[in-house]
Write a protein that holds these residues in place. Structure first.
Motif, PDB file in Angstrom:
ATOM      1  N   ARG A 125      40.207  31.294  48.627  1.00  0.00           N
ATOM      2  CA  ARG A 125      39.606  32.161  49.656  1.00  0.00           C
ATOM      3  C   ARG A 125      40.596  33.224  50.114  1.00  0.00           C
ATOM      4  O   ARG A 125      40.248  34.392  50.285  1.00  0.00           O
ATOM      5  N   TYR A 126      41.845  32.829  50.307  1.00  0.00           N
ATOM      6  CA  TYR A 126      42.881  33.767  50.734  1.00  0.00           C
ATOM      7  C   TYR A 126      43.059  34.870  49.692  1.00  0.00           C
ATOM      8  O   TYR A 126      43.169  36.050  50.034  1.00  0.00           O
ATOM      9  N   ARG A 127      43.092  34.493  48.414  1.00  0.00           N
ATOM     10  CA  ARG A 127      43.241  35.497  47.341  1.00  0.00           C
ATOM     11  C   ARG A 127      42.090  36.491  47.345  1.00  0.00           C
ATOM     12  O   ARG A 127      42.303  37.690  47.169  1.00  0.00           O
ATOM     13  N   VAL A 128      40.880  35.992  47.558  1.00  0.00           N
ATOM     14  CA  VAL A 128      39.716  36.884  47.607  1.00  0.00           C
ATOM     15  C   VAL A 128      39.867  37.864  48.776  1.00  0.00           C
ATOM     16  O   VAL A 128      39.684  39.073  48.619  1.00  0.00           O
ATOM     17  N   ARG A 129      40.213  37.331  49.958  1.00  0.00           N
ATOM     18  CA  ARG A 129      40.378  38.202  51.142  1.00  0.00           C
ATOM     19  C   ARG A 129      41.511  39.202  50.946  1.00  0.00           C
ATOM     20  O   ARG A 129      41.365  40.379  51.261  1.00  0.00           O
ATOM     21  N   LEU A 130      42.628  38.734  50.434  1.00  0.00           N
ATOM     22  CA  LEU A 130      43.780  39.609  50.229  1.00  0.00           C
ATOM     23  C   LEU A 130      43.450  40.731  49.249  1.00  0.00           C
ATOM     24  O   LEU A 130      43.782  41.895  49.488  1.00  0.00           O
ATOM     25  N   THR A 131      42.772  40.386  48.170  1.00  0.00           N
ATOM     26  CA  THR A 131      42.378  41.391  47.185  1.00  0.00           C
ATOM     27  C   THR A 131      41.469  42.432  47.825  1.00  0.00           C
ATOM     28  O   THR A 131      41.658  43.636  47.644  1.00  0.00           O
ATOM     29  N   ARG A 132      40.502  41.967  48.596  1.00  0.00           N
ATOM     30  CA  ARG A 132      39.595  42.910  49.259  1.00  0.00           C
ATOM     31  C   ARG A 132      40.338  43.779  50.272  1.00  0.00           C
ATOM     32  O   ARG A 132      40.144  44.983  50.320  1.00  0.00           O
ATOM     33  N   ASP A 133      41.181  43.149  51.069  1.00  0.00           N
ATOM     34  CA  ASP A 133      41.901  43.902  52.102  1.00  0.00           C
ATOM     35  C   ASP A 133      42.827  44.959  51.504  1.00  0.00           C
ATOM     36  O   ASP A 133      42.991  46.037  52.072  1.00  0.00           O
ATOM     37  N   THR A 134      43.438  44.641  50.376  1.00  0.00           N
ATOM     38  CA  THR A 134      44.388  45.582  49.791  1.00  0.00           C
ATOM     39  C   THR A 134      43.729  46.639  48.923  1.00  0.00           C
ATOM     40  O   THR A 134      44.296  47.712  48.740  1.00  0.00           O
ATOM     41  N   GLN A 135      42.543  46.355  48.405  1.00  0.00           N
ATOM     42  CA  GLN A 135      41.920  47.314  47.500  1.00  0.00           C
ATOM     43  C   GLN A 135      40.779  48.104  48.113  1.00  0.00           C
ATOM     44  O   GLN A 135      40.274  49.020  47.477  1.00  0.00           O
ATOM     45  N   LEU A 136      40.381  47.761  49.317  1.00  0.00           N
ATOM     46  CA  LEU A 136      39.336  48.529  49.987  1.00  0.00           C
ATOM     47  C   LEU A 136      39.976  49.347  51.108  1.00  0.00           C
ATOM     48  O   LEU A 136      40.096  48.897  52.237  1.00  0.00           O
ATOM     49  N   SER A 178      39.993  51.950  53.799  1.00  0.00           N
ATOM     50  CA  SER A 178      38.971  52.579  54.649  1.00  0.00           C
ATOM     51  C   SER A 178      39.123  54.095  54.706  1.00  0.00           C
ATOM     52  O   SER A 178      38.240  54.784  55.211  1.00  0.00           O
ATOM     53  N   HIS A 179      40.195  54.622  54.156  1.00  0.00           N
ATOM     54  CA  HIS A 179      40.389  56.076  54.151  1.00  0.00           C
ATOM     55  C   HIS A 179      39.743  56.742  52.939  1.00  0.00           C
ATOM     56  O   HIS A 179      39.730  57.959  52.836  1.00  0.00           O
ATOM     57  N   LEU A 180      39.197  55.930  52.054  1.00  0.00           N
ATOM     58  CA  LEU A 180      38.509  56.468  50.888  1.00  0.00           C
ATOM     59  C   LEU A 180      37.166  57.064  51.310  1.00  0.00           C
ATOM     60  O   LEU A 180      36.577  56.652  52.308  1.00  0.00           O
ATOM     61  N   ALA A 181      36.696  57.995  50.525  1.00  0.00           N
ATOM     62  CA  ALA A 181      35.360  58.541  50.761  1.00  0.00           C
ATOM     63  C   ALA A 181      34.358  57.408  50.634  1.00  0.00           C
ATOM     64  O   ALA A 181      34.568  56.450  49.871  1.00  0.00           O
ATOM     65  N   GLU A 182      33.260  57.494  51.381  1.00  0.00           N
ATOM     66  CA  GLU A 182      32.295  56.394  51.427  1.00  0.00           C
ATOM     67  C   GLU A 182      31.771  56.005  50.048  1.00  0.00           C
ATOM     68  O   GLU A 182      31.677  54.817  49.729  1.00  0.00           O
ATOM     69  N   ALA A 183      31.461  56.972  49.215  1.00  0.00           N
ATOM     70  CA  ALA A 183      30.944  56.676  47.880  1.00  0.00           C
ATOM     71  C   ALA A 183      31.992  55.954  47.037  1.00  0.00           C
ATOM     72  O   ALA A 183      31.684  54.993  46.316  1.00  0.00           O
ATOM     73  N   VAL A 184      33.234  56.365  47.135  1.00  0.00           N
ATOM     74  CA  VAL A 184      34.318  55.732  46.391  1.00  0.00           C
ATOM     75  C   VAL A 184      34.550  54.318  46.911  1.00  0.00           C
ATOM     76  O   VAL A 184      34.738  53.376  46.130  1.00  0.00           O
ATOM     77  N   LEU A 185      34.516  54.159  48.214  1.00  0.00           N
ATOM     78  CA  LEU A 185      34.693  52.840  48.828  1.00  0.00           C
ATOM     79  C   LEU A 185      33.598  51.884  48.373  1.00  0.00           C
ATOM     80  O   LEU A 185      33.874  50.732  48.020  1.00  0.00           O
ATOM     81  N   GLU A 186      32.360  52.332  48.351  1.00  0.00           N
ATOM     82  CA  GLU A 186      31.246  51.479  47.908  1.00  0.00           C
ATOM     83  C   GLU A 186      31.366  51.105  46.438  1.00  0.00           C
ATOM     84  O   GLU A 186      31.081  49.980  46.059  1.00  0.00           O
ATOM     85  N   GLU A 187      31.785  52.054  45.620  1.00  0.00           N
ATOM     86  CA  GLU A 187      31.970  51.758  44.196  1.00  0.00           C
ATOM     87  C   GLU A 187      33.074  50.725  44.011  1.00  0.00           C
ATOM     88  O   GLU A 187      32.931  49.779  43.228  1.00  0.00           O
ATOM     89  N   GLN A 188      34.171  50.872  44.741  1.00  0.00           N
ATOM     90  CA  GLN A 188      35.261  49.902  44.663  1.00  0.00           C
ATOM     91  C   GLN A 188      34.796  48.529  45.152  1.00  0.00           C
ATOM     92  O   GLN A 188      35.125  47.507  44.568  1.00  0.00           O
ATOM     93  N   ARG A 189      33.996  48.500  46.215  1.00  0.00           N
ATOM     94  CA  ARG A 189      33.467  47.238  46.737  1.00  0.00           C
ATOM     95  C   ARG A 189      32.601  46.537  45.687  1.00  0.00           C
ATOM     96  O   ARG A 189      32.710  45.348  45.471  1.00  0.00           O
ATOM     97  N   ARG A 190      31.746  47.307  44.998  1.00  0.00           N
ATOM     98  CA  ARG A 190      30.887  46.732  43.947  1.00  0.00           C
ATOM     99  C   ARG A 190      31.729  46.156  42.808  1.00  0.00           C
ATOM    100  O   ARG A 190      31.441  45.069  42.302  1.00  0.00           O
ATOM    101  N   ARG A 191      32.785  46.883  42.409  1.00  0.00           N
ATOM    102  CA  ARG A 191      33.654  46.388  41.346  1.00  0.00           C
ATOM    103  C   ARG A 191      34.354  45.086  41.747  1.00  0.00           C
ATOM    104  O   ARG A 191      34.448  44.162  40.956  1.00  0.00           O
ATOM    105  N   LEU A 192      34.829  45.041  42.980  1.00  0.00           N
ATOM    106  CA  LEU A 192      35.496  43.826  43.471  1.00  0.00           C
ATOM    107  C   LEU A 192      34.526  42.656  43.533  1.00  0.00           C
ATOM    108  O   LEU A 192      34.867  41.537  43.153  1.00  0.00           O
ATOM    109  N   GLU A 193      33.326  42.896  44.023  1.00  0.00           N
ATOM    110  CA  GLU A 193      32.327  41.820  44.098  1.00  0.00           C
ATOM    111  C   GLU A 193      31.997  41.287  42.716  1.00  0.00           C
ATOM    112  O   GLU A 193      31.885  40.074  42.524  1.00  0.00           O
ATOM    113  N   ALA A 194      31.877  42.177  41.751  1.00  0.00           N
ATOM    114  CA  ALA A 194      31.584  41.751  40.380  1.00  0.00           C
ATOM    115  C   ALA A 194      32.759  40.953  39.809  1.00  0.00           C
ATOM    116  O   ALA A 194      32.562  39.921  39.158  1.00  0.00           O
ATOM    117  N   ARG A 195      33.972  41.418  40.080  1.00  0.00           N
ATOM    118  CA  ARG A 195      35.154  40.739  39.554  1.00  0.00           C
ATOM    119  C   ARG A 195      35.361  39.373  40.196  1.00  0.00           C
ATOM    120  O   ARG A 195      35.847  38.448  39.556  1.00  0.00           O
TER     121      ARG A 195
END
Length: 113
Positions: A48-59, A61-78
């Protein structure tokens, strides 16, 4: 934690993630994992910690919304396979719960209170 212990832990986590990605839905457990993590709950906590850490470090919030959503989808799939494994563990797989009950029940007659 020594370098050897850190390396063993890292290898075990990669192994577990590979098992999840190969279709394993049960949280794997063996004597090596017991030596590294102590118990299944500790292993689940580390995952669980690894999942949270990966999300926190790779998402970022300064990214453009479309880029942030695409990154979120990639992380969820991975992370989907590991998250499935964790959800199944958290739900308390009935067969695992039965094994735990059998291991913790003391032999002897059952008496009414």
């Amino acid at each position: 934690m020594s370098w050897t212990q850190t390396h063993r832990r890292w290898q075990a986590l990669q192994e577990i993630e590979a098992l999840a990605n190969a279709g394993c839905t049960d949280l794997p457990w063996n004597t090596e994992y017991a030596e590294i993590f102590g118990d299944r709950e500790a292993l689940a906590d580390v995952l669980r910690y690894r999942v949270r850490l990966t999300r926190d470090t790779q998402l970022d919030s300064h990214l453009a919304e479309a880029v942030l959503e695409e990154q979120r989808r990639r992380l969820e799939a991975r992370q989907a396979a590991v998250l499935t494994m964790l959800r199944r563990f958290d739900a308390g797989d009935a067969s695992y719960a039965q094994v735990v009950r059998e291991q913790t029940v003391l032999p002897g007659p059952v008496t009414a209170a």
